[in-house]
Design a protein around this motif. Structure first.
Motif, mmCIF file in Angstrom:
data_model
loop_
_atom_site.group_PDB
_atom_site.id
_atom_site.type_symbol
_atom_site.label_atom_id
_atom_site.label_comp_id
_atom_site.label_asym_id
_atom_site.label_seq_id
_atom_site.Cartn_x
_atom_site.Cartn_y
_atom_site.Cartn_z
ATOM 1 N N TYR A 1 0.837 -1.204 0.000
ATOM 2 C CA TYR A 1 0.000 0.000 0.000
ATOM 3 C C TYR A 1 0.873 1.256 0.000
ATOM 4 O O TYR A 1 0.616 2.202 -0.752
ATOM 5 C CB TYR A 1 -0.934 -0.004 1.219
ATOM 6 C CG TYR A 1 -1.782 1.236 1.331
ATOM 7 C CD1 TYR A 1 -2.980 1.344 0.620
ATOM 8 C CD2 TYR A 1 -1.373 2.306 2.124
ATOM 9 C CE1 TYR A 1 -3.750 2.494 0.702
ATOM 10 C CE2 TYR A 1 -2.132 3.459 2.208
ATOM 11 C CZ TYR A 1 -3.317 3.546 1.498
ATOM 12 O OH TYR A 1 -4.069 4.689 1.571
ATOM 13 N N GLU A 2 1.884 1.265 0.827
ATOM 14 C CA GLU A 2 2.778 2.427 0.923
ATOM 15 C C GLU A 2 3.479 2.690 -0.407
ATOM 16 O O GLU A 2 3.570 3.832 -0.858
ATOM 17 C CB GLU A 2 3.812 2.202 2.030
ATOM 18 C CG GLU A 2 4.681 3.387 2.302
ATOM 19 C CD GLU A 2 3.942 4.580 2.891
ATOM 20 O OE1 GLU A 2 4.377 5.722 2.630
ATOM 21 O OE2 GLU A 2 2.937 4.396 3.609
ATOM 22 N N LEU A 3 3.974 1.648 -1.055
ATOM 23 C CA LEU A 3 4.705 1.819 -2.311
ATOM 24 C C LEU A 3 3.794 2.188 -3.473
ATOM 25 O O LEU A 3 4.168 2.998 -4.324
ATOM 26 C CB LEU A 3 5.510 0.557 -2.625
ATOM 27 C CG LEU A 3 6.676 0.305 -1.669
ATOM 28 C CD1 LEU A 3 7.280 -1.066 -1.907
ATOM 29 C CD2 LEU A 3 7.727 1.396 -1.789
ATOM 30 N N ARG B 1 8.562 5.893 5.485
ATOM 31 C CA ARG B 1 7.632 4.813 5.845
ATOM 32 C C ARG B 1 7.920 3.548 5.027
ATOM 33 O O ARG B 1 7.893 2.437 5.572
ATOM 34 C CB ARG B 1 6.181 5.272 5.675
ATOM 35 C CG ARG B 1 5.166 4.280 6.133
ATOM 36 C CD ARG B 1 5.149 4.123 7.643
ATOM 37 N NE ARG B 1 4.114 3.172 8.012
ATOM 38 C CZ ARG B 1 4.235 2.290 8.972
ATOM 39 N NH1 ARG B 1 5.306 2.265 9.729
ATOM 40 N NH2 ARG B 1 3.267 1.444 9.221
ATOM 41 N N ALA B 2 8.200 3.697 3.739
ATOM 42 C CA ALA B 2 8.515 2.530 2.901
ATOM 43 C C ALA B 2 9.789 1.846 3.385
ATOM 44 O O ALA B 2 9.854 0.617 3.457
ATOM 45 C CB ALA B 2 8.661 2.951 1.441
ATOM 46 N N GLN C 1 16.878 -1.455 -2.663
ATOM 47 C CA GLN C 1 16.469 -0.756 -3.877
ATOM 48 C C GLN C 1 14.978 -0.960 -4.074
ATOM 49 O O GLN C 1 14.491 -2.097 -4.045
ATOM 50 C CB GLN C 1 17.219 -1.252 -5.107
ATOM 51 C CG GLN C 1 16.738 -0.531 -6.367
ATOM 52 C CD GLN C 1 17.619 -0.741 -7.565
ATOM 53 O OE1 GLN C 1 18.840 -0.747 -7.441
ATOM 54 N NE2 GLN C 1 17.008 -0.921 -8.721
ATOM 55 N N PHE C 2 14.275 0.134 -4.284
ATOM 56 C CA PHE C 2 12.856 0.133 -4.592
ATOM 57 C C PHE C 2 12.731 0.526 -6.062
ATOM 58 O O PHE C 2 13.253 1.570 -6.462
ATOM 59 C CB PHE C 2 12.115 1.157 -3.732
ATOM 60 C CG PHE C 2 12.209 0.912 -2.253
ATOM 61 C CD1 PHE C 2 11.211 0.202 -1.595
ATOM 62 C CD2 PHE C 2 13.279 1.399 -1.510
ATOM 63 C CE1 PHE C 2 11.286 -0.020 -0.219
ATOM 64 C CE2 PHE C 2 13.363 1.181 -0.137
ATOM 65 C CZ PHE C 2 12.361 0.470 0.504
ATOM 66 N N SER C 3 12.088 -0.309 -6.871
ATOM 67 C CA SER C 3 11.959 -0.039 -8.306
ATOM 68 C C SER C 3 10.505 -0.174 -8.727
ATOM 69 O O SER C 3 9.807 -1.074 -8.265
ATOM 70 C CB SER C 3 12.788 -1.028 -9.125
ATOM 71 O OG SER C 3 14.139 -0.973 -8.752
ATOM 72 N N GLY D 1 8.467 -8.997 -5.349
ATOM 73 C CA GLY D 1 7.616 -8.201 -6.226
ATOM 74 C C GLY D 1 6.265 -7.934 -5.581
ATOM 75 O O GLY D 1 5.689 -8.827 -4.964
ATOM 76 N N VAL D 2 5.798 -6.709 -5.709
ATOM 77 C CA VAL D 2 4.478 -6.321 -5.211
ATOM 78 C C VAL D 2 3.817 -5.424 -6.249
ATOM 79 O O VAL D 2 4.428 -5.067 -7.244
ATOM 80 C CB VAL D 2 4.560 -5.596 -3.835
ATOM 81 C CG1 VAL D 2 5.162 -6.499 -2.771
ATOM 82 C CG2 VAL D 2 5.331 -4.294 -3.937
#
Length: 174
Positions: free
Chosen positions: A3-5, A72-73, A94-96, A117-118
């Protein structure tokens, strides 16, 4: 975490070979705006040019680590990896979003990496290359641990909003 991402206002990334990131075509969307996004929290390799045309090399905390909208993430991702494997060592996350990478190894990583993965997407397997053979690993809501620094891998085709979180350790300068 998902949800945050999904609801994070991502900043457009400069995705190029110059800064060490290479991205292929991304998910098909009907939007006109740029859609390749990523940020790294924690340690990154830093090259500072000098007048003598040499470079000072060091590991530094990424600027993205301290951006309030990322906090938060980062916090939730940290809690996630602690639940998944409390002893897993990592220096960086790493957030992609909507990034598709070609066949490569993460040459500056050391040790194992964990990828997850989300988001609302289909396809997008982590392709592990074994010579001519490709193993498609489903990482949708399933963490996968592998040696990204010594294993060729790529992103499978996907559609819609694919977000990945990758935990890894960056190799120090030698």
């Amino acid at each position: 975490l998902t949800y945050e991402l999904v609801n994070l206002k991502w900043s457009v990334s400069s995705v190029s070979r110059k800064n060490g990131r290479k991205c292929l075509d991304i998910a098909d969307k009907e939007e006109e705006e740029p859609r390749k996004y990523y940020f790294i929290a924690g340690l990154i390799r830093d090259y500072i040019p000098k007048k003598s045309n040499n470079h000072t090399q060091s590991l530094v905390i990424s600027s993205a680590t301290n951006i309030p909208k990322h906090q938060r993430a980062i916090e939730l991702a940290t809690q996630y990896i602690e639940l998944y494997d409390p002893s897993f060592p990592y220096t960086s996350i790493q957030f992609s979003r909507c990034m598709k990478t070609p066949r490569h190894v993460d040459k500056f990583n050391v040790g194992l990496s964990v990828i997850l993965g989300v988001g609302d997407y289909t396809g997008g397997a982590l392709n592990i290359h074994h010579g001519e053979e490709i193993e498609e690993v489903d990482i949708y809501r399933k963490p996968y641990m592998f040696d990204a620094g010594n294993t060729y891998h790529s992103t499978g085709n996907f559609s819609n909003d694919r977000i990945t979180i990758t935990f890894f350790s960056v190799r120090d300068f030698i």
